[in-house]
Design a protein around this motif. Sequence first.
Motif, short mmCIF file in Angstrom:
data_model
loop_
_atom_site.label_atom_id
_atom_site.label_comp_id
_atom_site.label_asym_id
_atom_site.label_seq_id
_atom_site.Cartn_x
_atom_site.Cartn_y
_atom_site.Cartn_z
N MET A 163 -7.49 3.67 -0.31
CA MET A 163 -6.59 3.81 0.95
C MET A 163 -6.58 5.55 0.39
O MET A 163 -7.31 6.11 2.25
CB MET A 163 -5.77 3.39 0.93
N ALA A 164 -6.66 5.99 0.28
CA ALA A 164 -6.71 7.39 -0.27
C ALA A 164 -7.80 7.90 -0.34
O ALA A 164 -8.36 8.86 0.33
CB ALA A 164 -5.78 7.58 -1.66
N LEU A 165 -8.80 6.99 -0.74
CA LEU A 165 -10.38 7.70 -0.57
C LEU A 165 -10.51 7.95 1.42
O LEU A 165 -11.25 8.93 1.73
CB LEU A 165 -10.96 6.71 -1.32
N VAL A 179 -9.20 10.58 2.49
CA VAL A 179 -9.79 12.13 2.23
C VAL A 179 -11.72 11.40 3.07
O VAL A 179 -12.37 13.03 4.14
CB VAL A 179 -10.86 11.85 1.16
N ARG A 180 -11.83 11.02 3.48
CA ARG A 180 -12.94 10.31 4.20
C ARG A 180 -12.70 10.51 5.77
O ARG A 180 -13.34 11.09 6.54
CB ARG A 180 -13.54 9.14 4.94
N LEU A 181 -11.57 10.53 6.19
CA LEU A 181 -10.89 11.21 8.17
C LEU A 181 -10.96 12.22 7.81
O LEU A 181 -9.62 13.01 8.71
CB LEU A 181 -9.65 9.74 7.62
N GLN A 182 -10.74 13.07 6.33
CA GLN A 182 -10.45 14.61 6.31
C GLN A 182 -8.51 14.87 6.12
O GLN A 182 -7.83 15.81 7.00
CB GLN A 182 -10.69 15.82 6.93
N ALA A 183 -7.80 13.92 5.39
CA ALA A 183 -6.11 14.32 5.14
C ALA A 183 -6.01 14.33 4.50
O ALA A 183 -6.11 13.25 3.26
CB ALA A 183 -6.16 13.61 6.34
N ILE A 196 -2.43 13.81 3.01
CA ILE A 196 -2.52 11.81 2.75
C ILE A 196 -2.61 11.31 1.88
O ILE A 196 -1.59 10.12 1.41
CB ILE A 196 -2.49 11.88 4.13
N ALA A 197 -3.89 11.82 1.81
CA ALA A 197 -5.01 11.06 0.65
C ALA A 197 -4.33 11.04 -0.55
O ALA A 197 -3.56 10.73 -1.55
CB ALA A 197 -6.42 11.32 0.02
N ALA A 252 -0.79 12.34 -1.53
CA ALA A 252 0.58 11.34 -1.37
C ALA A 252 0.21 9.67 -1.37
O ALA A 252 1.03 9.41 -1.73
CB ALA A 252 0.95 11.57 0.37
N GLU A 253 -0.37 8.75 -0.41
CA GLU A 253 -1.38 7.80 -1.25
C GLU A 253 -0.89 7.79 -2.65
O GLU A 253 -1.09 6.42 -3.01
CB GLU A 253 -2.18 7.27 0.28
N ALA A 254 -1.93 8.42 -3.20
CA ALA A 254 -2.69 7.97 -4.44
C ALA A 254 -1.65 8.32 -4.94
O ALA A 254 -1.56 6.92 -6.10
CB ALA A 254 -3.57 9.65 -4.76
N ALA A 255 -0.65 8.99 -5.62
CA ALA A 255 0.63 9.44 -5.34
C ALA A 255 1.71 8.62 -5.83
O ALA A 255 1.69 7.61 -7.37
CB ALA A 255 0.71 10.80 -6.06
N ILE A 256 1.65 8.05 -4.70
CA ILE A 256 3.41 7.51 -4.33
C ILE A 256 3.07 5.38 -4.14
O ILE A 256 3.33 5.36 -4.78
CB ILE A 256 4.09 7.61 -3.52
N GLY A 257 1.52 5.03 -3.70
CA GLY A 257 1.94 4.26 -2.95
C GLY A 257 0.86 3.59 -3.78
O GLY A 257 0.82 1.98 -4.52
N ALA A 258 -0.08 3.82 -4.43
CA ALA A 258 -1.13 3.35 -6.10
C ALA A 258 -0.27 3.52 -7.93
O ALA A 258 -0.13 3.07 -7.70
CB ALA A 258 -2.12 4.32 -6.04
N GLY A 259 -0.09 5.32 -7.67
CA GLY A 259 0.53 5.19 -8.85
C GLY A 259 2.01 4.80 -8.52
O GLY A 259 2.22 3.83 -9.80
N LEU A 260 3.09 5.64 -8.23
CA LEU A 260 4.67 5.02 -8.87
C LEU A 260 4.89 3.94 -7.56
O LEU A 260 5.48 2.57 -8.89
CB LEU A 260 5.23 6.08 -7.96
N THR A 261 4.75 3.22 -6.92
CA THR A 261 4.61 2.20 -6.75
C THR A 261 4.18 0.85 -7.59
O THR A 261 4.83 0.06 -7.88
CB THR A 261 4.14 1.61 -5.47
N GLY A 262 2.99 1.28 -7.81
CA GLY A 262 2.40 0.39 -8.76
C GLY A 262 2.59 -0.17 -10.31
O GLY A 262 2.89 -1.31 -10.46
#
Length: 89
Positions: A40-42, A45-49, A52-53, A55-65
Motif C-alpha cells: 500500500m505504501a508503494l 508512491v505511485r500516486l505521487q503521495a 502518506i506512503a 506514514a503507511e510504511a512506518a505506522i501501517g506496516a511497521g508499528l502496527t505489524g
Amino acid sequence: MSWLLDGLLIVSLLVTAVAALLSRDLFRAVVMFMAFGLLMALAWVRLQAPDIALAEAAIGAGLTGVLLLDAVSHFQRGRLREQPPGEEG
C-alpha cells in the motif's frame, strides 16, 4: 509500461488482502497484513503521495505489524499454558 506495474500492484494488493483475511494461522495473517501495508505504501508512491506512503510504511506496516506480532506471541503462549498436560493441539 507503467500500467503493467500498476496492474501488478493491484493484483498483489488484492492477493495479500485476501490471504490476510482468510488465513487461519494468526502469524501468517499478521505477516500478510504487513506485506499489504508495504504494498500500500508503494501504491501511495505511485500516486505521487510520498508523505502518506511514508506514514503507511512506518505506522501501517511497521508499528502496527510489530504490535500485532507481539499480541500473537502472547496469545499463543497463553493458549499453551491453558492446555492440560499431554494434550497438543
